[in-house]
Motif scaffolding. Structure first.
Motif, mmCIF file in Angstrom:
data_model
loop_
_atom_site.group_PDB
_atom_site.id
_atom_site.type_symbol
_atom_site.label_atom_id
_atom_site.label_comp_id
_atom_site.label_asym_id
_atom_site.label_seq_id
_atom_site.Cartn_x
_atom_site.Cartn_y
_atom_site.Cartn_z
ATOM 1 N N LEU A 1 0.837 -1.214 0.000
ATOM 2 C CA LEU A 1 0.000 0.000 0.000
ATOM 3 C C LEU A 1 0.863 1.251 0.000
ATOM 4 C CD1 LEU A 1 -2.915 -0.856 2.467
ATOM 5 C CD2 LEU A 1 -3.119 -0.286 0.051
ATOM 6 N N THR A 2 1.924 1.225 0.818
ATOM 7 C CA THR A 2 2.819 2.391 0.895
ATOM 8 C C THR A 2 3.450 2.667 -0.456
ATOM 9 O OG1 THR A 2 3.318 1.837 3.188
ATOM 10 C CG2 THR A 2 4.815 3.353 2.088
ATOM 11 N N ILE A 3 3.954 1.626 -1.093
ATOM 12 C CA ILE A 3 4.583 1.804 -2.414
ATOM 13 C C ILE A 3 3.562 2.332 -3.409
ATOM 14 C CG2 ILE A 3 5.630 0.580 -4.353
ATOM 15 C CD1 ILE A 3 7.093 -1.177 -2.345
ATOM 16 N N ALA A 4 2.359 1.773 -3.364
ATOM 17 C CA ALA A 4 1.317 2.190 -4.302
ATOM 18 C C ALA A 4 0.963 3.662 -4.109
ATOM 19 C CB ALA A 4 0.068 1.321 -4.128
ATOM 20 N N VAL A 5 0.774 4.066 -2.853
ATOM 21 C CA VAL A 5 0.400 5.465 -2.573
ATOM 22 C C VAL A 5 1.532 6.406 -2.982
ATOM 23 C CG1 VAL A 5 -0.070 7.119 -0.716
ATOM 24 C CG2 VAL A 5 -1.224 4.909 -0.738
ATOM 25 N N MET A 6 2.754 6.037 -2.623
ATOM 26 C CA MET A 6 3.902 6.904 -2.946
ATOM 27 C C MET A 6 4.065 7.030 -4.460
ATOM 28 S SD MET A 6 6.893 6.183 -0.262
ATOM 29 C CE MET A 6 7.217 7.575 0.733
ATOM 30 N N MET A 7 3.914 5.923 -5.153
ATOM 31 C CA MET A 7 4.055 5.946 -6.611
ATOM 32 C C MET A 7 2.991 6.851 -7.219
ATOM 33 S SD MET A 7 4.408 2.728 -9.197
ATOM 34 C CE MET A 7 5.479 1.781 -8.165
ATOM 35 N N THR A 8 1.785 6.758 -6.720
ATOM 36 C CA THR A 8 0.685 7.592 -7.223
ATOM 37 C C THR A 8 1.001 9.063 -7.001
ATOM 38 O OG1 THR A 8 -0.853 5.823 -6.599
ATOM 39 C CG2 THR A 8 -1.809 7.972 -7.098
ATOM 40 N N VAL A 9 1.478 9.388 -5.809
ATOM 41 C CA VAL A 9 1.797 10.789 -5.494
ATOM 42 C C VAL A 9 2.913 11.294 -6.404
ATOM 43 C CG1 VAL A 9 2.779 12.289 -3.718
ATOM 44 C CG2 VAL A 9 1.016 10.653 -3.102
ATOM 45 N N PHE A 10 3.942 10.488 -6.608
ATOM 46 C CA PHE A 10 5.066 10.917 -7.460
ATOM 47 C C PHE A 10 4.622 11.091 -8.913
ATOM 48 C CE2 PHE A 10 8.295 11.407 -4.603
ATOM 49 C CZ PHE A 10 8.524 10.312 -3.803
ATOM 50 N N VAL A 11 3.769 10.199 -9.387
ATOM 51 C CA VAL A 11 3.270 10.303 -10.768
ATOM 52 C C VAL A 11 2.463 11.583 -10.933
ATOM 53 C CG1 VAL A 11 1.619 9.313 -12.391
ATOM 54 C CG2 VAL A 11 3.320 7.849 -11.327
ATOM 55 N N ILE A 12 1.571 11.846 -9.973
ATOM 56 C CA ILE A 12 0.715 13.045 -10.057
ATOM 57 C C ILE A 12 1.553 14.321 -9.968
ATOM 58 C CG2 ILE A 12 -1.094 14.371 -8.854
ATOM 59 C CD1 ILE A 12 -2.343 11.649 -8.089
ATOM 60 N N THR A 13 2.457 14.367 -8.984
ATOM 61 C CA THR A 13 3.265 15.582 -8.836
ATOM 62 C C THR A 13 4.221 15.750 -10.014
ATOM 63 O OG1 THR A 13 4.802 14.376 -7.430
ATOM 64 C CG2 THR A 13 3.150 15.720 -6.329
ATOM 65 N N GLY A 14 4.698 14.621 -10.536
ATOM 66 C CA GLY A 14 5.558 14.680 -11.716
ATOM 67 C C GLY A 14 4.836 15.296 -12.901
ATOM 68 N N SER A 15 3.592 14.905 -13.034
ATOM 69 C CA SER A 15 2.769 15.436 -14.112
ATOM 70 C C SER A 15 2.555 16.942 -13.941
ATOM 71 C CB SER A 15 1.446 14.681 -14.102
ATOM 72 O OG SER A 15 0.550 15.261 -14.989
ATOM 73 N N LEU A 16 2.358 17.380 -12.712
ATOM 74 C CA LEU A 16 2.144 18.810 -12.433
ATOM 75 C C LEU A 16 3.432 19.623 -12.608
ATOM 76 C CD1 LEU A 16 -0.085 18.465 -9.219
ATOM 77 C CD2 LEU A 16 -0.849 19.213 -11.474
ATOM 78 N N ARG A 17 4.576 18.965 -12.522
ATOM 79 C CA ARG A 17 5.848 19.676 -12.573
ATOM 80 C C ARG A 17 6.540 19.542 -13.929
ATOM 81 N NH1 ARG A 17 8.863 17.022 -7.624
ATOM 82 N NH2 ARG A 17 10.554 18.459 -8.151
ATOM 83 N N LYS A 18 5.782 19.215 -14.972
ATOM 84 C CA LYS A 18 6.393 18.980 -16.290
ATOM 85 C C LYS A 18 7.114 20.212 -16.808
ATOM 86 C CE LYS A 18 3.826 15.164 -18.296
ATOM 87 N NZ LYS A 18 2.696 14.779 -19.123
ATOM 88 N N ARG A 19 6.513 21.377 -16.630
ATOM 89 C CA ARG A 19 7.149 22.608 -17.128
ATOM 90 C C ARG A 19 8.454 22.858 -16.381
ATOM 91 N NH1 ARG A 19 4.552 26.099 -20.535
ATOM 92 N NH2 ARG A 19 5.864 27.835 -19.926
ATOM 93 N N GLU A 20 8.419 22.587 -15.099
ATOM 94 C CA GLU A 20 9.629 22.766 -14.280
ATOM 95 C C GLU A 20 10.746 21.876 -14.821
ATOM 96 O OE1 GLU A 20 9.042 21.672 -10.137
ATOM 97 O OE2 GLU A 20 11.182 21.262 -9.944
ATOM 98 N N PHE A 21 10.409 20.617 -15.063
ATOM 99 C CA PHE A 21 11.420 19.680 -15.541
ATOM 100 C C PHE A 21 11.877 20.045 -16.956
ATOM 101 C CE2 PHE A 21 11.517 17.278 -11.892
ATOM 102 C CZ PHE A 21 10.295 16.729 -11.524
ATOM 103 N N ALA A 22 10.953 20.519 -17.769
ATOM 104 C CA ALA A 22 11.305 20.927 -19.128
ATOM 105 C C ALA A 22 12.287 22.100 -19.081
ATOM 106 C CB ALA A 22 10.038 21.302 -19.899
ATOM 107 N N SER A 23 12.034 23.044 -18.163
ATOM 108 C CA SER A 23 12.934 24.199 -18.014
ATOM 109 C C SER A 23 14.322 23.736 -17.592
ATOM 110 C CB SER A 23 12.372 25.162 -16.965
ATOM 111 O OG SER A 23 11.056 25.534 -17.304
ATOM 112 N N LEU A 24 14.345 22.747 -16.700
ATOM 113 C CA LEU A 24 15.644 22.235 -16.253
ATOM 114 C C LEU A 24 16.399 21.593 -17.413
ATOM 115 C CD1 LEU A 24 14.652 20.636 -12.810
ATOM 116 C CD2 LEU A 24 16.181 22.590 -13.146
ATOM 117 N N ARG A 25 15.678 20.901 -18.289
ATOM 118 C CA ARG A 25 16.319 20.271 -19.450
ATOM 119 C C ARG A 25 16.937 21.322 -20.343
ATOM 120 N NH1 ARG A 25 18.171 16.691 -21.198
ATOM 121 N NH2 ARG A 25 16.952 15.555 -22.730
#
Lengths: 402, 146
Positions: A280-304
């Protein structure tokens, strides 16, 4: 660039305190569950091993009424608590049986409040000349053989060696404290038959004649039997039960196996619960990272764009996951250790089974391994989001205003 | 904002209050004997409850006074009291002679846990106080100690 990506992970976590604290607490829960489960399972196993080592007898014989009143497992774990006694001649008659190597009797008295405790303390009288269960235990802990008016105290008694303790207003001297076994044996005192006789006489002056006028030397609460090598224990048990009236012979190893089977059942349930929490912990953490990753796409693109490589970008995400889980793991493990070290005695009392907490070194090793296992889940849960982020199409994201 | 800060500063009072309340209720010592008499551990329980309340009062006072020197003195007193209360069950006041009894198994560990947490929390708040003082205005800090 390496320094930027390393600092960024920490700064990203600090910038989102609510998310970070939530994930740290989740990871703490996981590491608490793993550590607690390991400690409980290990302590139960140590308890049963300790009981096995202490018992020494192949067969235990008790009064029929005691056997009817109590569960066989309880008799093995702590002897009988009621005051039913057998005649000593039962032990003498057993010596004629073929296949029996050693016979030793024990006599129990249950004290009143001894000025120390508001609940009874079991006084176990044994014969050092025939005994083969308590004496090896005494020798193992380098303790003395008790003389007259001297006792050996179980580890749970808050008395020191050399101190006097009163039973029925009669003082006896504590000559040794025995090692912890994790069983009811820890809450008993052990004395020779002469001392028990003196205490019984003292009890009688207070109107407590447990033996109905009989002398302690003529009564026994239990008889322990060691069977000769190669003899059939089950057959002996059957013969004794058929031949002797008013008593019951119980095969100790069979009872301990029964208790062990129960304990392994408990261990399986604990392992299953820990596994569920982990998933459950892995599942919840993975979900949170996927969602936040999606929200931070512009940030990551800028870093690239400024030159951070795809590998470094993935490293940022994995490092965030690892830092969160490591912090949570340490927190959860420390809390678990504190709870089990401080409240271990209370927990053992609740369980009601042989329970022997490991030594501090083993506990620390367990804690470190549990924290490492929980921390690893941070890496596992951030792998997929890290891979996805490293594959982002920078131009597409920045052009289309993601 | 001022009221919010004051409420925030009063939060540390919770720990010693939990210590007192917990020791008096869920994590209390052994009950009375058959003859109705209380054992020594009951006295230890009562002492912990009282000291916990006093510690909470001192921490509450440190949250409302303005003088930095006084705040630090009050917090140090709270730390000293918290550490002292860990010695009440078992050292200053003896407990029952059987380690499986409630006073040993439940009350004493609870008292040690929350007393140490209180002491650590107050120590951390003193450190934070000094660090804030360094960052904001060192001259004001010096003036308040002169």
């Amino acid at each position: 660039m390496k320094e930027i990506s390393r600092d960024l992970s920490i700064k990203n976590l600090i910038a989102s305190p609510v998310r970070s604290i939530g994930l740290i607490l989740l990871s703490a829960l996981l590491s608490f569950a793993i550590t607690a489960g390991s400690i409980v399972t290990g302590s139960l196993e140590r308890g049963i091993d300790s009981l096995n080592a202490r018992l020494g007898a192949d067969i235990i014989i008790v009064d029929e009424e005691s056997a009817a009143a109590e569960d066989n497992g309880d008799i093995i774990l702590g002897g009988t608590d009621d005051n039913h006694y057998m005649d000593r001649s039962v032990a003498d008659s057993l010596l004629t049986y073929e296949g029996i190597e050693l016979v030793s009797g024990q006599l129990f008295l249950t004290s009143l409040s001894s000025g120390c405790c508001s609940f009874p303390v079991k006084i176990v009288g044994y014969d050092p000349e025939t005994d083969f269960t308590i004496s090896p235990w005494i020798k193992e802990s380098h303790s003395s053989i008790p003389g007259d008016m001297e006792v050996l105290a179980g580890s749970n008694l808050g008395v020191s060696v050399g101190e006097s303790i009163s039973f029925y207003d009669t003082k006896v001297r504590v000559v040794a404290k025995l090692d912890k076994t994790g069983t009811d044996l820890d809450s008993s005192v052990y004395a020779n038959i002469n001392t028990l006789g003196a205490l019984h006489r003292a009890a009688a002056t207070k109107g407590l004649d447990y033996l109905d006028g009989a002398e302690p030397q003529s009564r026994l609460s239990s008889i322990l039997i060691k069977v000769s090598e190669g003899s059939d224990i089950s057959e002996l048990v059957k013969r004794i039960n058929m031949d002797l009236d008013g008593v019951k012979a119980i095969r100790t190893k069979a009872m301990i196996s029964g208790i062990s089977a129960g304990l392994s059942g408990i261990s399986s349930v604990i392992a299953a619960l820990v596994g569920v929490v982990w998933l459950l912990t892995i599942a919840v953490m993975m979900t949170v990272f996927v969602i936040t990753g999606s929200l931070r796409k512009r940030e990551f693109a800028s870093l690239r764009i400024i030159g951070v490589s795809a590998k470094a970008l993935a490293g940022i995400v994995i490092r965030e996951g690892l830092l969160l889980c490591a912090a949570g793991s340490i927190l959860g493990t420390v809390i678990s250790l504190i709870v089990f070290i401080l409240f271990g005695q209370a927990f053992a009392g609740l369980i009601g089974l042989p329970y022997l907490l490991p030594d501090l070194g083993t506990l620390l090793v367990t804690a470190v391994l549990s924290a490492a296992a929980a921390s690893a889940s941070g890496i596992v849960s951030s792998l997929i989001p890290a891979f996805a982020i490293s594959r982002i199409d920078t131009a597409l994201i920045l052009r289309e205003g993601y | 904002m001022k009221n919010k800060t004051k409420i925030y500063n009063l939060l540390p009072v919770i720990l010693p209050l939990i210590l007192s309340l917990g020791t008096a209720t869920v994590f209390k010592a052994c009950g009375p004997m058959d003859n109705g008499m209380w054992m020594h551990c009951h006295g230890a329980q009562n002492a912990v409850v009282v000291v916990g309340i006093i510690t909470a009062a001192i921490i509450a006072l440190s949250a409302v006074v303005k003088d930095l020197r006084l705040i630090v003195s009050l917090k140090l007193s709270a730390i000293a009291l918290s550490l002292a209360v860990t010695l009440v069950p078992g050292v200053i006041i003896s407990l029952c002679k059987m380690n499986t009894m409630r006073c040993h198994a439940v009350m004493r560990p609870f008292v040690i846990l929350f007393a140490v947490l209180t002491a650590v929390e107050e120590l951390a708040s003193i450190v934070v106080l000094f660090r804030k003082g360094k960052v904001s205005d060192e001259r004001n800090l010096q003036r308040s100690f002169d």
